[in-house]
Design a protein around this motif. Structure first.
Motif, PDB file in Angstrom:
ATOM      1  N   SER A 187       0.828  -1.206   0.000  1.00 19.52           N
ATOM      2  CA  SER A 187       0.000   0.000   0.000  1.00 19.52           C
ATOM      3  C   SER A 187       0.861   1.255   0.000  1.00 19.52           C
ATOM      4  CB  SER A 187      -0.918   0.012   1.228  1.00 19.52           C
ATOM      5  OG  SER A 187      -1.822  -1.069   1.216  1.00 19.52           O
ATOM      6  N   THR A 188       2.183   1.087  -0.034  1.00 23.09           N
ATOM      7  CA  THR A 188       3.082   2.225   0.129  1.00 23.09           C
ATOM      8  C   THR A 188       4.038   2.451  -1.037  1.00 23.09           C
ATOM      9  OG1 THR A 188       4.662   0.826   1.332  1.00 23.09           O
ATOM     10  CG2 THR A 188       3.022   2.031   2.645  1.00 23.09           C
ATOM     11  N   ASP A 189       4.316   1.432  -1.841  1.00 25.50           N
ATOM     12  CA  ASP A 189       5.249   1.611  -2.956  1.00 25.50           C
ATOM     13  C   ASP A 189       4.629   2.608  -3.939  1.00 25.50           C
ATOM     14  OD1 ASP A 189       6.796   1.258  -5.410  1.00 25.50           O
ATOM     15  OD2 ASP A 189       7.653  -0.480  -4.399  1.00 25.50           O
ATOM     16  N   PRO A 190       5.256   3.753  -4.175  1.00 22.02           N
ATOM     17  CA  PRO A 190       4.590   4.825  -4.927  1.00 22.02           C
ATOM     18  C   PRO A 190       4.261   4.471  -6.373  1.00 22.02           C
ATOM     19  CG  PRO A 190       6.893   5.357  -4.545  1.00 22.02           C
ATOM     20  CD  PRO A 190       6.596   4.166  -3.702  1.00 22.02           C
ATOM     21  N   TRP A 191       5.028   3.589  -6.988  1.00 19.00           N
ATOM     22  CA  TRP A 191       4.775   3.256  -8.385  1.00 19.00           C
ATOM     23  C   TRP A 191       4.173   1.856  -8.566  1.00 19.00           C
ATOM     24  CZ3 TRP A 191       9.730   5.352 -11.285  1.00 19.00           C
ATOM     25  CH2 TRP A 191       9.736   6.752 -11.196  1.00 19.00           C
ATOM     26  N   ALA A 192       3.782   1.220  -7.474  1.00 16.97           N
ATOM     27  CA  ALA A 192       3.124  -0.082  -7.597  1.00 16.97           C
ATOM     28  C   ALA A 192       1.821   0.080  -8.355  1.00 16.97           C
ATOM     29  CB  ALA A 192       2.869  -0.678  -6.218  1.00 16.97           C
ATOM     30  N   LEU A 193       1.494  -0.898  -9.178  1.00 17.33           N
ATOM     31  CA  LEU A 193       0.292  -0.842  -9.993  1.00 17.33           C
ATOM     32  C   LEU A 193      -0.896  -1.407  -9.231  1.00 17.33           C
ATOM     33  CD1 LEU A 193       2.079  -1.887 -13.280  1.00 17.33           C
ATOM     34  CD2 LEU A 193       1.523   0.423 -12.492  1.00 17.33           C
ATOM     35  N   ASP A 194      -2.079  -1.219  -9.784  1.00 14.04           N
ATOM     36  CA  ASP A 194      -3.280  -1.493  -8.986  1.00 14.04           C
ATOM     37  C   ASP A 194      -3.390  -2.932  -8.513  1.00 14.04           C
ATOM     38  OD1 ASP A 194      -3.988  -2.652 -11.437  1.00 14.04           O
ATOM     39  OD2 ASP A 194      -5.767  -1.391 -11.749  1.00 14.04           O
ATOM     40  N   ASN A 195      -2.954  -3.903  -9.331  1.00 12.24           N
ATOM     41  CA  ASN A 195      -3.104  -5.307  -8.919  1.00 12.24           C
ATOM     42  C   ASN A 195      -2.148  -5.720  -7.811  1.00 12.24           C
ATOM     43  OD1 ASN A 195      -0.589  -6.503 -10.178  1.00 12.24           O
ATOM     44  ND2 ASN A 195      -1.571  -5.751 -12.032  1.00 12.24           N
ATOM     45  N   GLU A 196      -1.157  -4.884  -7.488  1.00 13.71           N
ATOM     46  CA  GLU A 196      -0.245  -5.163  -6.383  1.00 13.71           C
ATOM     47  C   GLU A 196      -0.801  -4.664  -5.049  1.00 13.71           C
ATOM     48  OE1 GLU A 196       3.970  -4.058  -7.383  1.00 13.71           O
ATOM     49  OE2 GLU A 196       2.991  -3.276  -9.194  1.00 13.71           O
ATOM     50  N   ARG A 197      -1.911  -3.965  -5.081  1.00  9.53           N
ATOM     51  CA  ARG A 197      -2.467  -3.285  -3.923  1.00  9.53           C
ATOM     52  C   ARG A 197      -3.777  -3.924  -3.491  1.00  9.53           C
ATOM     53  NH1 ARG A 197      -0.212   2.038  -3.495  1.00  9.53           N
ATOM     54  NH2 ARG A 197       1.130   2.544  -5.245  1.00  9.53           N
ATOM     55  N   PRO A 198      -4.195  -3.772  -2.246  1.00 11.75           N
ATOM     56  CA  PRO A 198      -3.448  -3.209  -1.117  1.00 11.75           C
ATOM     57  C   PRO A 198      -2.643  -4.287  -0.396  1.00 11.75           C
ATOM     58  CG  PRO A 198      -5.676  -3.655  -0.431  1.00 11.75           C
ATOM     59  CD  PRO A 198      -5.597  -4.054  -1.885  1.00 11.75           C
ATOM     60  N   ALA A 199      -1.791  -3.845   0.540  1.00 16.74           N
ATOM     61  CA  ALA A 199      -1.106  -4.791   1.424  1.00 16.74           C
ATOM     62  C   ALA A 199      -2.137  -5.507   2.281  1.00 16.74           C
ATOM     63  CB  ALA A 199      -0.105  -4.047   2.306  1.00 16.74           C
ATOM     64  N   HIS A 200      -1.918  -6.788   2.504  1.00 19.92           N
ATOM     65  CA  HIS A 200      -2.857  -7.575   3.304  1.00 19.92           C
ATOM     66  C   HIS A 200      -2.120  -8.774   3.888  1.00 19.92           C
ATOM     67  CE1 HIS A 200      -2.812  -9.229  -0.761  1.00 19.92           C
ATOM     68  NE2 HIS A 200      -3.245 -10.382  -0.278  1.00 19.92           N
ATOM     69  N   PHE A 370      -5.065 -15.525 -11.790  1.00 19.05           N
ATOM     70  CA  PHE A 370      -4.900 -14.079 -11.599  1.00 19.05           C
ATOM     71  C   PHE A 370      -6.192 -13.517 -11.026  1.00 19.05           C
ATOM     72  CE2 PHE A 370      -4.508  -9.693 -13.652  1.00 19.05           C
ATOM     73  CZ  PHE A 370      -3.635  -9.237 -12.674  1.00 19.05           C
ATOM     74  N   GLN A 371      -6.140 -13.156  -9.753  1.00 23.24           N
ATOM     75  CA  GLN A 371      -7.305 -12.668  -9.028  1.00 23.24           C
ATOM     76  C   GLN A 371      -6.947 -11.377  -8.292  1.00 23.24           C
ATOM     77  OE1 GLN A 371     -10.152 -13.932  -9.431  1.00 23.24           O
ATOM     78  NE2 GLN A 371     -10.031 -16.147  -9.778  1.00 23.24           N
ATOM     79  N   PRO A 372      -7.952 -10.525  -7.995  1.00 24.81           N
ATOM     80  CA  PRO A 372      -7.672  -9.298  -7.245  1.00 24.81           C
ATOM     81  C   PRO A 372      -7.410  -9.589  -5.780  1.00 24.81           C
ATOM     82  CG  PRO A 372     -10.027  -9.529  -7.583  1.00 24.81           C
ATOM     83  CD  PRO A 372      -9.377 -10.650  -8.366  1.00 24.81           C
ATOM     84  N   TYR A 373      -6.631  -8.730  -5.158  1.00 26.71           N
ATOM     85  CA  TYR A 373      -6.449  -8.810  -3.715  1.00 26.71           C
ATOM     86  C   TYR A 373      -7.688  -8.255  -3.006  1.00 26.71           C
ATOM     87  CZ  TYR A 373      -1.407  -9.593  -4.483  1.00 26.71           C
ATOM     88  OH  TYR A 373      -0.185 -10.101  -4.855  1.00 26.71           O
ATOM     89  N   PRO A 374      -7.899  -8.639  -1.763  1.00 30.23           N
ATOM     90  CA  PRO A 374      -9.008  -8.061  -0.998  1.00 30.23           C
ATOM     91  C   PRO A 374      -8.871  -6.538  -0.911  1.00 30.23           C
ATOM     92  CG  PRO A 374      -8.084  -9.956   0.148  1.00 30.23           C
ATOM     93  CD  PRO A 374      -7.156  -9.659  -0.984  1.00 30.23           C
ATOM     94  N   GLY A 375      -9.927  -5.831  -1.268  1.00 26.29           N
ATOM     95  CA  GLY A 375      -9.882  -4.376  -1.258  1.00 26.29           C
ATOM     96  C   GLY A 375      -9.347  -3.754  -2.529  1.00 26.29           C
ATOM     97  N   PHE A 376      -9.168  -4.556  -3.589  1.00 22.61           N
ATOM     98  CA  PHE A 376      -8.652  -4.038  -4.860  1.00 22.61           C
ATOM     99  C   PHE A 376      -9.522  -2.900  -5.396  1.00 22.61           C
ATOM    100  CE2 PHE A 376      -9.269  -4.039  -9.469  1.00 22.61           C
ATOM    101  CZ  PHE A 376      -7.989  -3.790  -9.923  1.00 22.61           C
ATOM    102  N   VAL A 377      -8.853  -1.874  -5.939  1.00 24.42           N
ATOM    103  CA  VAL A 377      -9.527  -0.776  -6.620  1.00 24.42           C
ATOM    104  C   VAL A 377      -8.807  -0.542  -7.945  1.00 24.42           C
ATOM    105  CG1 VAL A 377     -10.132   1.676  -6.562  1.00 24.42           C
ATOM    106  CG2 VAL A 377     -10.239   0.318  -4.456  1.00 24.42           C
ATOM    107  N   ALA A 378      -9.533  -0.591  -9.041  1.00 24.65           N
ATOM    108  CA  ALA A 378      -8.926  -0.353 -10.353  1.00 24.65           C
ATOM    109  C   ALA A 378      -8.425   1.084 -10.449  1.00 24.65           C
ATOM    110  CB  ALA A 378      -9.936  -0.634 -11.451  1.00 24.65           C
TER     111      ALA A 378
END
Length: 439
Positions: A187-200, A370-378
Motif C-alpha cells: 500500500s506504500t510503494d509509490p509506483w506499484a500498480l493497482d493489482n499489487e495493492r493493497p497490502a494484506h 490471476f485474481q484481485p487482492y481483498p480491497g482491490f480498486v482499479a
C-alpha cells in the motif's frame, strides 16, 4: 539529492533508449513485418508507446488536447488483435519515431508546470510518470520477445551473464519457508500498480521451495523419461493442448544429429546449456514437470513469502535482498544479458530464506489464477488488470532477464494464458512440509 522527478525522468530516458535500440537495429521491412501472429509488428509497439504517453502525460496529467488524438483507435490494444494490426494504417517507422519524439518533448515541457505535490493520485509521487516508464519497458520486453521469434539475422548482442557463485554446488536444492502470516502486496510503494495493492495479511503453511529455478538438464531428464508422452503428469486440459499443439520440448528447442538438444536464441543456434534455467515453457509444461518430479508449482502467496518475508525483522522486504533498488550484483535484469544466468548466480540477491534468483532470469509460473487482492480498486483504468481477473490466466512472478528494474519488484504481478511459451517463462517447484519438518 535525487528527487522523485529525477527518478522518473531517468526511468523515462532509460526506457526510450531501450526502445530505440530495439527498433534501430533492424530495417524497415523487419519493423513492419508480422513475425508471429502472437505478436504485433515492431512498428505498432513503437507508436503505441507514444500514443499511451500522449493520452496519459499530455492529456490526462497536463490537461492539454494531445499531439495526435486521431491515432487513438489505431493504437488501442483492446480494439485490434495482434495478428490483425498489419492491416491497420500504421505510421511508417520514420513517422513513428518522429511521433514519439514529439510526444515526449511536449510531455516534458508541459509537466514542468505540474506541481510536485498533488492530491490527484495520478500525479502524486509522480505516479503517472512511473506508470508510463513501466508501460514502455513492458512493451520493450514484448519487442524483445518478437526479436526472439523473428527469423532474420542476428540483430541483438549483449555480454554473457556472470557464472554461478563459488558456493553454488554446496547450496541445498530446497529451502524451508516457515509457516505463518506475512504481508503480501503493498500500500506504500509509490509506483506499484493497482493489482499489487493493497497490502494484506496472508497465512501461509510451511513449505519447501527450490533454491533455484529448474534448469535445462533437469528438464531434459523429464523429456528423456517420456514426460511428454505420459498423460499421468498432465492436467486434462494440459494433455489436450500438448497433443493438439504437438509439444515435445520447450519452444525453440530442436534435436541435433547426435540426439542432443539445440536451441535458437535471438537468431543464433547453440547447444542447450545444462545449468541454465529452462525458459520458454508453458504453464502446462511447468505443471507436468512438477508432477513428474513429485512436487508442485508454488502458489503466488508462497512465492511472494519466499521472496519478501524477513523472519528476523518480522516484515516484508521490497526485494529478496532488502529494500535497495536492484543492482547488477543482485539480479539479471534490464537486458544486460540475453539469457538467464546459471543456477546459483547472484548470491547477493538471495532472500532471507536462502532462495536465489527470485528476481530476474526467468518469469516463474505459479499455480495461482490471476485474481484481485481483498480491497482491490482499479486505477487508473480497469483495462490494466481488472478485465483479466478470473480463471483464464495464471500468475507469473519475479521478472526475466528482459525486464527492466522499474517494472519489477517483489510485489509485481504478471499473468498470461497457460499455453503461452513465447514469453521468457520458467519455473521452480515446491512441496508441502511434512509433519516434523515445519518450524
Amino acid at each position: 539529492m535525487t528527487t522523485d522527478l529525477d527518478r522518473a525522468l531517468t526511468a523515462l530516458d532509460t526506457a526510450r533508449l531501450r526502445t530505440l535500440a530495439l527498433t534501430d537495429c533492424v530495417d524497415e521491412g523487419e519493423l513492419t513485418a508480422q513475425h508471429s501472429p502472437l505478436m504485433s509488428p515492431l512498428v505498432w509497439d513503437l507508436a503505441h508507446i507514444g500514443n499511451q504517453e500522449d493520452i496519459w502525460l499530455v492529456r490526462a496529467a497536463a490537461g492539454r488536447p494531445g499531439v495526435r488524438p486521431d491515432l487513438d483507435g489505431i493504437y488501442d490494444a483492446f480494439q485490434h488483435t495482434r495478428s490483425s494490426r498489419t492491416e491497420l494504417p500504421l505510421l511508417r517507422p520514420d513517422q513513428a519515431r518522429r511521433y514519439i519524439a514529439q510526444v515526449r518533448d511536449q510531455a516534458l515541457h508541459l509537466l514542468g508546470d505540474v506541481p510536485a505535490e498533488s492530491e490527484d493520485p495520478l500525479l502524486a509521487d509522480r505516479f503517472v510518470l512511473g506508470m508510463i516508464a513501466q508501460h514502455e519497458q513492458q512493451h520493450d520486453e514484448t519487442m524483445l520477445a518478437t526479436h526472439q521469434l523473428r527469423r532474420g539475422a542476428v540483430a541483438l548482442t549483449a555480454a554473457e551473464p556472470p557464472p554461478a557463485a563459488a558456493d553454488a554446488l554446496r547450496l541445498p536444492r530446497e529451502a524451508l519457508i516457515p509457516g505463518g502470516p506475512f504481508t503480501m502486496g503493498t500500500s506504500t510503494d509509490p509506483w506499484a500498480l493497482d493489482n499489487e495493492r493493497p497490502a494484506h495479511q496472508v497465512d501461509v503453511p510451511a513449505f519447501y521451495l527450490d533454491t533455484a529455478p529448474v534448469v535445462n538438464a533437469d528438464y531434459e531428464a523429464f523429456i528423456a523419461d517420456g514426460g511428454y508422452e505420459d498423460p499421468r503428469w498432465w492436467t486434462e486440459t494440459g494433455w489436450a493442448h500438448r497433443c493438439h499443439a504437438g509439444l515435445e520440448a520447450p519452444l525453440f528447442w530442436t534435436r541435433d544429429v547426435s540426439g542432443g538438444w539445440l536451441r535458437r536464441r535471438f537468431g543464433a543456434v547453440e547447444p542447450v546449456p545444462p545449468n541454465e534455467p529452462v525458459v520458454h515453457v508453458s504453464w502446462y509444461e511447468a505443471d507436468a514437470y512438477a508432477r513428474w518430479a513429485g512436487r508442485r508449482l508454488p502458489t503466488e502467496a508462497e512465492w511472494e513469502k519466499a521472496a519478501r518475508h524477513d523472519p528476523s525483522a518480522g516484515r516484508s522486504r521490497r526485494y529478496p535482498w532488502g529494500d535497495a533498488d536492484p543492482g547488477p550484483e543482485h539480479a539479471n535484469l534490464g537486458q544486460r544479458h540475453l539469457r538467464p544466468a546459471p543456477a546459483g548466480a547472484y548470491p547477493e540477491g538471495r532472500s532471507a530464506h536462502g532462495v536465489g534468483q527470485l528476481i530476474g532470469d526467468v518469469w516463474e509460473w505459479t499455480s495461482s489464477d490471476f485474481q484481485p487482492y481483498p480491497g482491490f480498486v482499479a486505477f487508473p483504468y480497469k483495462e490494466y488488470s481488472e478485465v483479466f481477473f478470473g480463471t483464464d490466466y495464471k500468475v507469473l512472478r519475479g521478472g526475466a532477464f528482459g525486464v527492466d528494474p522499474v517494472a519489477c519488484r517483489g510485489t509485481f504481478r504478471n499473468w498470461d494464458f497457460p499455453i503461452r511459451r513465447q514469453i521468457f517463462s520458467g519455473f521452480r517447484t515446491a512441496r508441502d512440509a511434512h509433519p516434523g519438518e515445519a518450524v
